[in-house]
Write an enzyme that holds these catalytic residues in place. Structure first.
Site, PDB file in Angstrom:
ATOM      1  N   GLU A  22      -6.540  -9.274   3.468  1.00 56.00           N
ATOM      2  CA  GLU A  22      -5.731  -8.568   4.476  1.00 56.00           C
ATOM      3  C   GLU A  22      -5.737  -9.398   5.737  1.00 56.00           C
ATOM      4  OE1 GLU A  22      -6.066  -4.379   5.373  1.00 56.00           O
ATOM      5  OE2 GLU A  22      -6.699  -3.944   3.317  1.00 56.00           O
TER       6      GLU A  22
ATOM      7  N   GLU B  29       0.853  -1.187   0.000  1.00 58.49           N
ATOM      8  CA  GLU B  29       0.000   0.000   0.000  1.00 58.49           C
ATOM      9  C   GLU B  29       0.896   1.246   0.000  1.00 58.49           C
ATOM     10  OE1 GLU B  29      -2.920   0.040   3.136  1.00 58.49           O
ATOM     11  OE2 GLU B  29      -3.681   2.009   2.553  1.00 58.49           O
TER      12      GLU B  29
ATOM     13  N   ASN C  89     -12.277  -0.827  -0.994  1.00 60.15           N
ATOM     14  CA  ASN C  89     -11.602  -1.384   0.182  1.00 60.15           C
ATOM     15  C   ASN C  89     -12.373  -1.066   1.450  1.00 60.15           C
ATOM     16  OD1 ASN C  89      -9.087  -2.398   1.685  1.00 60.15           O
ATOM     17  ND2 ASN C  89      -9.310  -0.327   2.526  1.00 60.15           N
ATOM     18  N   GLU C  90     -12.637  -2.076   2.250  1.00 59.60           N
ATOM     19  CA  GLU C  90     -13.247  -1.909   3.584  1.00 59.60           C
ATOM     20  C   GLU C  90     -14.339  -0.836   3.589  1.00 59.60           C
ATOM     21  OE1 GLU C  90     -10.192  -1.550   6.635  1.00 59.60           O
ATOM     22  OE2 GLU C  90      -9.599  -3.625   6.312  1.00 59.60           O
TER      23      GLU C  90
ATOM     24  N   TYR D  83      -7.055  -8.501  11.537  1.00 58.29           N
ATOM     25  CA  TYR D  83      -5.727  -8.383  12.161  1.00 58.29           C
ATOM     26  C   TYR D  83      -5.833  -8.881  13.588  1.00 58.29           C
ATOM     27  CZ  TYR D  83      -4.480  -5.566   8.111  1.00 58.29           C
ATOM     28  OH  TYR D  83      -4.217  -5.150   6.827  1.00 58.29           O
TER      29      TYR D  83
ATOM     30  N   ASN E 156      -6.757   1.504   2.746  1.00 58.10           N
ATOM     31  CA  ASN E 156      -7.481   2.753   2.957  1.00 58.10           C
ATOM     32  C   ASN E 156      -7.040   3.838   1.963  1.00 58.10           C
ATOM     33  OD1 ASN E 156      -8.717   1.490   5.109  1.00 58.10           O
ATOM     34  ND2 ASN E 156      -7.333   2.354   6.650  1.00 58.10           N
TER      35      ASN E 156
ATOM     36  N   GLN F 154       1.358  -6.468   5.534  1.00 57.41           N
ATOM     37  CA  GLN F 154       1.695  -6.192   4.166  1.00 57.41           C
ATOM     38  C   GLN F 154       3.048  -6.835   3.863  1.00 57.41           C
ATOM     39  OE1 GLN F 154       0.983  -2.051   3.182  1.00 57.41           O
ATOM     40  NE2 GLN F 154      -1.008  -2.022   4.175  1.00 57.41           N
TER      41      GLN F 154
HETATM   42  O1  AHR Z   1      -3.134  -2.767   6.086  1.00 61.91           O
HETATM   43  C1  AHR Z   1      -3.353  -1.599   6.786  1.00 61.91           C
HETATM   44  C2  AHR Z   1      -4.786  -1.115   6.666  1.00 61.91           C
HETATM   45  O2  AHR Z   1      -5.636  -2.010   7.321  1.00 61.91           O
HETATM   46  C3  AHR Z   1      -5.368  -1.028   5.285  1.00 61.91           C
HETATM   47  O3  AHR Z   1      -5.058   0.161   4.656  1.00 61.91           O
HETATM   48  C4  AHR Z   1      -6.842  -1.114   5.531  1.00 61.91           C
HETATM   49  O4  AHR Z   1      -7.526  -1.701   4.458  1.00 61.91           O
HETATM   50  C5  AHR Z   1      -6.944  -1.915   6.818  1.00 61.91           C
HETATM   51  O5  AHR Z   1      -7.768  -1.307   7.738  1.00 61.91           O
END
Ligand code: AHR
Length: 502
Positions: free
Chosen positions: A292, A27, A172-173, A244, A72, A352
């Site tokens: 992700e 990103e 995205n999201e 995450y 994001n 990432q």
């Molecule tokens: O990977 C970091 C961020 O986590 C990304 O930009 C977003 O999609 C997620 O919230």
């Protein structure tokens, strides 16, 4: 004593592992691009300004697909600013991470870099502040060889051949309130469906990912999936999952149990997809793209502070989680969870790849180095290709502070018929006991143990750095393999890779 018995039978096939489950993500965030994969003037930079030391590590991981440019970031990305002569490119404010994007590195550079890395691109379109027309223009720029404006524009920028990007994320999201241009499920579903229809009209060869929930803990999960898929189901091929994990509570036992939540997430998304399939009387099966995933918590609080205090920096140190030994174990558990679901999970991106919550780190004035989590990912990517076998395993269990019936041993195996190799990936997630692990491999006649690699340590907080790798795999020799039965004492809190071949 903790113990587990596993049957590894070549006839009990779950599904082919799609190599794209070993994908990753770059990103425009922090030092992922600038001073990460791209740093002209660095002693290791090649003629394009790409760091060769980083490329070597990326190639070692053998990453088949890389998501780009966000995250994001994509939700207010103006891709036109990132192409063409560099001196004419406009710097822009990135609202997602409150940084200054110089656009010195853009789409064309990323296409070139991925070629060198041996990866495909998973491209995301901006459905935050832009929409259908912009997605079509970008698709034309990337994939078409027609005598039309955007296709000709790419050619005028020196790229005669189209990039032929097959996989596209529809935003995205979009369920997240933090997302620029955040939408309700119905708003997103309608926009994504119309964008998907138009994009596929332009290029029949592409495949599309509809945005799922940003985590299993979103209050809109799984209603978001049901409502959006009602609109997008016929036009897309995948739904995304993001999640995450972290150990902010410093409770290692419970941290290792968190893949139970991931299991629930995956199973619920599959159930929701199949509910919509049934409702629509559709013949099509939707697949999952866990695009992700990772550990992310170490520097979250200090990052928010830094973004508030010192905004609009170029390539600041953001999301630079310094991973420890227990994070590597969790990453191993996540990879095992994925391999147990490869019948429906066809893509996944470790978020990432470089500097930003990443397995690979760089020093601006120095070299590149491997974080602890690099190793389980490397092992899975290298040895986890072929057919995933059904995990037939019984294990002793324990409870943790927030989870119950947590298996001590988690394991899965992958049979590579071409190479005549079978690999068992296993974690002993008990923080208290070593475990007796026994695996019945009698269907693999004539096989021998090639190697048994392990990550083991008593210090959960041990980290790697440019100065050296305190967490790295070593080869174990204290096992037995007799009459097709493999036995070992699996150390508590350990990642294990047992490779057999003919
Ligand atoms: O990977 C970091 C961020 O986590 C990304 O930009 C977003 O999609 C997620 O919230």
């Amino acid at each position: 004593m903790a113990k587990a018995k596993m049957l590894v039978d070549k006839n009990f096939k779950l599904a082919e592992v799609n190599k794209r489950v070993y994908g990753s993500f770059i990103e425009h965030l922090g030092r992922a691009v600038y001073n990460g994969i791209y740093q002209p003037g660095h002693p290791a930079a090649d003629e394009d300004g790409f760091r060769k030391d980083v490329l070597e590590l990326v190639k070692e991981l053998d990453v088949p697909i890389i998501r780009y440019p966000g995250g994001n970031f994509v939700s207010n990305f103006f891709w036109e600013d990132s192409v063409g002569p560099k001196e004419q490119r406009k710097p822009r404010l990135d609202l997602a991470w409150r940084t200054l994007e110089t656009n010195e590195f853009g789409l064309g550079e990323f296409a070139k870099w991925t070629k060198k890395a041996g990866s495909d691109i998973m491209m995301a379109v901006n459905l935050g502040t832009r929409g259908i027309a912009d997605a079509l223009n970008l698709l034309e720029y990337c994939n078409l060889d027609t005598n039309s404006y955007y296709s000709n524009l790419r050619k005028s920028h020196g790229d005669k051949e189209p990039y032929n990007i097959k996989t596209w994320c529809l935003g995205n999201e979009m369920d997240g309130s933090w997302q620029i241009g955040h939408k309700t499920a119905l708003e997103y579903g309608r926009l994504a469906a119309e964008t998907a229809k138009a994009m596929k009209e332009m290029d029949h060869s592409i495949e599309l990912v509809s945005c799922g929930s940003s985590s299993v803990d979103m209050s809109t999960f799984p209603e978001w999936e049901a409502v959006t898929l009602e609109e997008t189901y016929d036009y897309v091929d995948y739904i995304s999952l993001h999640n995450y994990y972290g150990n902010a509570a410093n409770d290692t036992e419970d941290y290792f149990a968190k893949t139970q939540d991931m299991e629930r997430f995956i199973q619920t998304v599959i159930a929701t997809c199949d509910y919509i399939k049934a409702k629509k009387r559709s013949k099509k099966t939707l697949y999952l793209s866990f695009d992700e995933w990772n550990v992310w918590f170490h520097v979250m609080a200090s990052d928010s502070e830094a973004m508030k205090r010192k905004p609009w920096q170029i390539a600041p140190h953001l999301l630079e989680d310094h991973y420890d030994f227990e994070d590597a174990i969790l990453v191993g558990l996540i990879l095992i969870t994925f391999l147990k679901h490869v019948d429906r999970l066809k893509m996944a991106c470790l978020a990432q790849l470089v500097n930003v919550i990443a397995p690979i780190m760089t020093e601006n004035d120095g070299g590149a180095w491997r974080q602890t989590i690099y190793y389980p990912f490397l092992h899975a990517s290298k040895y986890g290709r072929g057919v995933a076998l059904q995990s037939i395993i019984t294990s002793t269990k324990h409870d943790s502070s927030q989870h119950t019936d947590v298996t001590d041993i988690e394991a899965v195996s992958v049979f590579n018929e071409e190479k005549d190799e079978v690999t068992i990936f296993a974690v002993n997630r008990s923080v208290k006991e070593d475990a007796l692990f026994e695996s019945d491999l009698r269907s693999f006649e004539g096989y021998h143990v090639i190697e048994y690699l392990a990550l083991e340590n008593d210090d959960m907080k041990l980290t790697n750095s440019i100065a050296g790798e305190k967490v790295a795999p070593y080869a174990r020799t204290d096992y037995e393999f007799q009459d097709g039965i493999f036995t070992t004492n699996m150390k508590k809190c350990s990642w294990n890779v047992i490779r057999l071949g003919k």
